[in-house]
Motif scaffolding. Structure first.
Motif, short mmCIF file in Angstrom:
data_model
loop_
_atom_site.label_atom_id
_atom_site.label_comp_id
_atom_site.label_asym_id
_atom_site.label_seq_id
_atom_site.Cartn_x
_atom_site.Cartn_y
_atom_site.Cartn_z
N ARG A 95 0.83 -1.20 0.00
CA ARG A 95 0.00 0.00 0.00
C ARG A 95 0.87 1.25 0.00
NH1 ARG A 95 -5.66 1.54 2.61
NH2 ARG A 95 -6.30 -0.21 1.36
N ALA A 148 2.42 1.66 -3.37
CA ALA A 148 1.41 2.11 -4.32
C ALA A 148 1.21 3.60 -4.18
CB ALA A 148 0.08 1.38 -4.09
N MET A 151 2.01 6.61 -7.05
CA MET A 151 0.98 7.55 -7.45
C MET A 151 1.46 8.99 -7.26
SD MET A 151 -2.26 7.33 -8.52
CE MET A 151 -2.19 8.72 -9.62
N ILE A 168 1.99 12.01 -10.06
CA ILE A 168 1.30 13.30 -10.01
C ILE A 168 2.32 14.45 -10.02
CG2 ILE A 168 -0.22 14.79 -8.62
CD1 ILE A 168 -1.71 12.25 -7.76
N LEU A 188 3.71 14.85 -13.49
CA LEU A 188 2.68 15.44 -14.35
C LEU A 188 2.58 16.94 -14.09
CD1 LEU A 188 0.79 14.22 -16.42
CD2 LEU A 188 -0.96 14.03 -14.67
N ARG A 189 2.69 17.29 -12.81
CA ARG A 189 2.60 18.71 -12.45
C ARG A 189 3.77 19.49 -13.06
NH1 ARG A 189 0.70 18.65 -6.94
NH2 ARG A 189 -1.39 19.01 -7.77
N PRO A 243 -3.32 17.04 -12.58
CA PRO A 243 -2.62 16.73 -11.32
C PRO A 243 -3.48 17.06 -10.10
CG PRO A 243 -1.16 17.88 -12.81
CD PRO A 243 -2.52 17.90 -13.46
N HIS A 244 -4.13 18.22 -10.14
CA HIS A 244 -4.96 18.65 -9.02
C HIS A 244 -6.10 17.66 -8.76
CE1 HIS A 244 -7.51 21.10 -6.46
NE2 HIS A 244 -8.50 20.97 -7.34
N TYR A 245 -6.81 17.30 -9.85
CA TYR A 245 -7.97 16.42 -9.66
C TYR A 245 -7.56 15.00 -9.31
CZ TYR A 245 -10.87 20.27 -11.16
OH TYR A 245 -11.50 21.50 -11.22
N LEU A 246 -6.41 14.55 -9.85
CA LEU A 246 -5.93 13.22 -9.50
C LEU A 246 -5.64 13.15 -7.99
CD1 LEU A 246 -3.46 12.14 -12.33
CD2 LEU A 246 -5.47 10.87 -11.55
N GLU A 247 -4.96 14.19 -7.52
CA GLU A 247 -4.59 14.23 -6.11
C GLU A 247 -5.83 14.18 -5.22
OE1 GLU A 247 -0.63 16.27 -4.88
OE2 GLU A 247 -2.25 17.76 -4.93
N VAL A 268 -7.50 10.66 -5.47
CA VAL A 268 -6.76 9.64 -4.72
C VAL A 268 -7.02 9.81 -3.21
CG1 VAL A 268 -4.43 8.87 -4.09
CG2 VAL A 268 -4.97 9.38 -6.48
N GLU A 284 -8.99 7.02 -0.81
CA GLU A 284 -8.35 6.46 0.39
C GLU A 284 -9.16 6.80 1.65
OE1 GLU A 284 -4.26 7.68 0.33
OE2 GLU A 284 -3.75 5.98 -0.98
N GLY A 335 -11.77 4.45 2.30
CA GLY A 335 -11.32 3.09 2.62
C GLY A 335 -10.81 2.30 1.44
N GLY A 336 -10.72 2.92 0.27
CA GLY A 336 -10.21 2.22 -0.90
C GLY A 336 -8.71 2.36 -1.02
N CYS A 337 -8.10 1.58 -1.90
CA CYS A 337 -6.67 1.64 -2.11
C CYS A 337 -6.42 2.01 -3.58
CB CYS A 337 -6.07 0.27 -1.79
SG CYS A 337 -4.29 0.21 -1.95
N VAL A 338 -5.55 2.99 -3.82
CA VAL A 338 -5.30 3.41 -5.20
C VAL A 338 -3.93 2.93 -5.66
CG1 VAL A 338 -5.15 5.38 -6.77
CG2 VAL A 338 -6.68 5.48 -4.81
N HIS A 339 -3.87 2.37 -6.85
CA HIS A 339 -2.60 1.94 -7.45
C HIS A 339 -2.39 2.72 -8.73
CE1 HIS A 339 -2.79 -1.85 -5.01
NE2 HIS A 339 -4.09 -1.57 -5.10
N PHE A 340 -1.13 3.01 -9.03
CA PHE A 340 -0.85 3.69 -10.28
C PHE A 340 -0.11 2.75 -11.23
CE2 PHE A 340 2.22 6.01 -12.92
CZ PHE A 340 1.30 6.60 -13.76
N GLU A 367 -14.12 15.00 -6.24
CA GLU A 367 -14.46 15.58 -4.94
C GLU A 367 -14.91 14.55 -3.90
OE1 GLU A 367 -17.71 18.38 -5.06
OE2 GLU A 367 -19.17 16.87 -5.63
N LEU A 425 -5.29 3.10 -11.47
CA LEU A 425 -5.28 4.22 -12.42
C LEU A 425 -4.24 3.96 -13.50
CD1 LEU A 425 -5.60 7.20 -9.94
CD2 LEU A 425 -7.05 6.88 -11.95
#
Lengths: 232, 466
Positions: free
Chosen positions: A9, A12, A16, A20, A23-24, B64-68, B71, B75, B78-83, B209, B290
């Motif tokens: 985790r 990961a 990520m 980001i 990308l920024r 970048p803003h919306y990805l952040e 993510v 989280e 309670g979810g887990c994000v992988h890139f 959001e 993602l």
């Protein structure tokens, strides 16, 4: 989360964050030209609060294959009995949200009534019950007049499988739960403190046209969806 | 990977199969009519398309803003994000999740992104039986075929073929009744849904959001796959984000209308995190993967707007080329006009140089695109990029054309020559002709020039009036 999963985790999360950041940096000199539109509603809205919402809902729902039964506070249970008999349903899952406008005692009253009428109602929500039930009766969180959509959410005592697994779904909608347009429903969601884990906007019975474009209902979800629309 | 000749070969084979051409024609015409009809229900469809395009474009330019934000919200719920930077990483991440849970049986909802990364092969190689649960994709899988449309994958199959595939896989009685065939698949897949331990879905929209995933299906395969198994893996391209929950109606009002002419898909599922403690059912874990796979490279360039695509399939149905050659001839995961852009842009122009040319530039795709992507304009720009690989003969011919068009005398002379050179065919069209002219008329309809040219008629009329 147990210890052996915290490491993947963390990695990961790092991957990520690194992406980001990169990308920024790449977009740093890029000038954004499109602004985020703020006024959506006046363009998007199709139905307004002053429209005749029950009629609008009934038309839209019927055109996508839902069967709408207008009911009153005194006869909705009779109607449900008729629907169940029509489908030869015997075992019935009853899942009414205690927060719904039907009231806290509705589930018990409906259960007693169905038992008296010879059905086998249950409030159990385990796999065995949901997979084998002939029908499910549920309350809804809201209904959208524009599209004839009923909204079922997950939550305490609310299984996602109830409106999905049995072949017949009977949803009880109070006219007070009708919102005019999708805009209204999503505005409502956006104002909510926390969202349920699962929200389903249901617009018709499960359907497919994959085989030569022929419309067939009841692929994975219910083949028949009835809405008992209760006016005060 | 395909060479221009392989492409030509595939197209020739496709147009020769009259049964498939007829099936695709019928289905796409029907969907076009249904789309037009349902768009008329909107008060101002043009303005909604404009809004949808603007929201997507804004999101991409501020990704970048919306990805952040997305993510962080996933989280928080309670979810887990992988890139996953590329397809290989995405496959590895998903296989690792499967292995960590001892997965034996995975179910999949319909997802073009999972096709893009060829996920099924990787999972099967890792010992995980993976079952497609969208009826069309299930038939594709058990018939060892490939999808030929991004919304209706078996648009190219008739019910006899579907029936034979189901008989072979499930041992059922042969029937050609669409309802019975669907019931057979339902029973078979119900058993799979009961036993599966991993569910894989795509994502139509990710809401920054709230960290909400919006999944649209008609059959309920998206609901099943995100409800039944203990673990839900959602695979999404980084371009799928929208900023706010209230942006969703803008897209939802367009997506199903553009795809099939429905006001909404039957199930619009909003997933925000895994099952809560008090929920009676639902997956205990939610993993969001993602995928970049070339997308971020496009963000700052002239092709950025292709990332607005919401995969509705309207441009396929509207395209006269798609309607005649079907999806398989393109030889790519994403067929049709949008595929002719996305495939070379994401997977390399060299391997797919012929795809931007598989268009008559008629513009029908642009007219129906819900997010107003200038597909014909971008196809031309992509053609320019492959200019150097044009054959010498063609470049010479174009130079000759330019020279000819610059002078009225030369134009008239060439016109006279052509009217003599073009063979006269009985059906009113020119076929064959010497050298490259023959190749040109082979796949284009050129009317036979009239005996008298317009210029000659004009001169005679003028002299009459004088």
């Amino acid at each position: 989360m147990n210890a052996d999963r915290s490491e993947p985790r963390a990695s990961a999360r790092a991957a990520m964050a690194a992406f980001i950041d990169a990308l920024r940096r790449r977009l740093r000199d890029f000038e954004s030209r499109a602004s985020l539109p703020q006024e959506l509603e006046q363009t998007v809205r199709q139905v307004v609060a002053s429209d005749d919402l029950p009629t609008r809902f009934t038309q839209a729902a019927t055109s996508v294959g839902l069967e709408v039964h207008p009911a009153s506070p005194t006869d909705w249970m009779d109607l449900i009995g008729d629907i169940l008999r029509k489908h030869d349903a015997h075992s019935v899952v009853v899942q009414l949200d205690t927060d719904s406008p039907l009231g806290k005692r509705a589930a018990t009253e409906l259960g007693n009534r169905l038992t008296a009428d010879g059905f086998a109602p249950t409030t159990a929500l385990d796999d065995e019950t949901l997979f084998s039930a002939d029908a499910a009766i549920t309350s809804v969180a809201a209904a959208i007049a524009e599209t004839g959509t009923i909204v079922c959410t997950s939550g305490p005592g609310l299984a996602r499988g109830a409106s999905l697994l049995p072949p017949v779904h009977v949803a009880i909608v109070q006219t007070s739960q009708l919102v005019p347009d999708q805009c209204d429903y999503f505005d409502q969601l956006a104002g909510q403190a926390g969202l349920p884990a699962n929200i389903n906007l249901i617009t018709g019975p499960s359907k497919t046209a994959d085989i030569e474009g022929i419309l067939v209902t009841g692929v994975h979800g219910p083949r028949h969806v009835h809405v008992v629309l209760v006016s005060p | 990977m395909s060479t221009p000749t392989a492409f030509r070969q595939r197209v020739c084979e496709a147009v020769a199969d009259e049964r498939v051409v007829r099936a695709v024609h019928l289905a796409t015409w029907h969907k076009m009519e249904a789309r037009a009809e349902s768009m008329r229900q909107l008060r101002d469809p043009e303005a909604i398309r404009e809004l949808a395009a603007q929201i997507k474009q804004h999101t991409l330019e501020n990704l970048p803003h919306y990805l952040e934000q997305f993510v962080a919200q996933v989280e928080r719920s309670g979810g887990c994000v992988h890139f996953a930077a590329d397809a290989d990483t995405a496959r590895r991440i998903i296989c690792d999740i499967a292995a960590a849970h001892g997965t034996k049986l995975a179910v999949k909802a319909k997802s073009m992104t999972s096709e893009e990364i060829h996920l099924n092969d990787a999972l099967e190689a890792a010992g995980v039986r993976t079952v497609e649960t969208d009826l069309g994709e299930f038939i594709v899988q058990i018939d060892h075929d490939r999808p030929s449309h991004i919304v209706t994958p078996i648009i190219h199959k008739d019910r006899q073929q579907i029936a034979r595939a189901l008989v072979r896989e499930t041992g059922c009685e042969y029937t050609e009744d669409a309802e019975e065939l669907t019931a057979i698949a339902r029973r078979y897949l119900r058993d799979i849904f009961r036993r599966c331990d991993l569910g894989i879905t795509g994502v139509n929209f990710g809401v920054a959001e709230s960290g909400t995933l919006c999944i649209c299906t008609n059959e309920g395969n998206g609901r099943m796959s995100s409800t039944r198994p203990r673990v839900h893996v959602a695979l999404m391209g980084i371009e799928k984000l929208v900023p706010r929950l209230r942006d969703l109606p803008v897209f939802l009002k367009l997506l199903a209308r553009s795809s099939t002419g429905q006001p909404l898909t039957v199930y619009t599922t909003l997933v925000t995190g895994p099952k809560r403690v008090d929920d009676p059912d639902g997956p205990e874990e939610l993993h969001v993967v993602l995928l970049d796979n070339g997308r971020s490279e496009l963000l700052t360039g002239e092709f950025a707007e292709v990332l607005r695509c919401i995969r509705c399939g309207a441009c396929l149905n509207a395209c006269p080329v798609y309607r005649n050659i079907g999806g398989h001839a393109y030889g790519s995961v994403y067929p049709g006009p949008i595929g002719s852009l996305v495939t070379p842009l994401l997977q390399g122009l060299d391997e797919h140089a012929e795809l931007p040319r598989a268009s008559s530039l008629c513009g029908a795709c642009q007219v129906v695109c819900p997010v107003k992507i200038d597909i014909p304009g971008l196809l031309v720009r992509l053609r320019v990029r492959t200019r150097r690989s044009q054959p010498l003969l063609k470049r010479a011919a174009i130079r000759l054309w330019k020279w000819m068009m610059k002078s009225p005398t030369r134009y008239a002379w060439v016109q006279w020559c052509l009217s003599r050179l073009l063979p006269d065919c009985r059906d009113g069209w020119s076929r064959g002709g010497p050298g490259p002219l023959g190749a040109w008329t082979h796949c284009r309809d050129l009317p036979i020039p009239p005996k008298q040219s317009f210029r000659k008629l004009w001169r005679e009329r003028l002299s009459d009036e004088r």
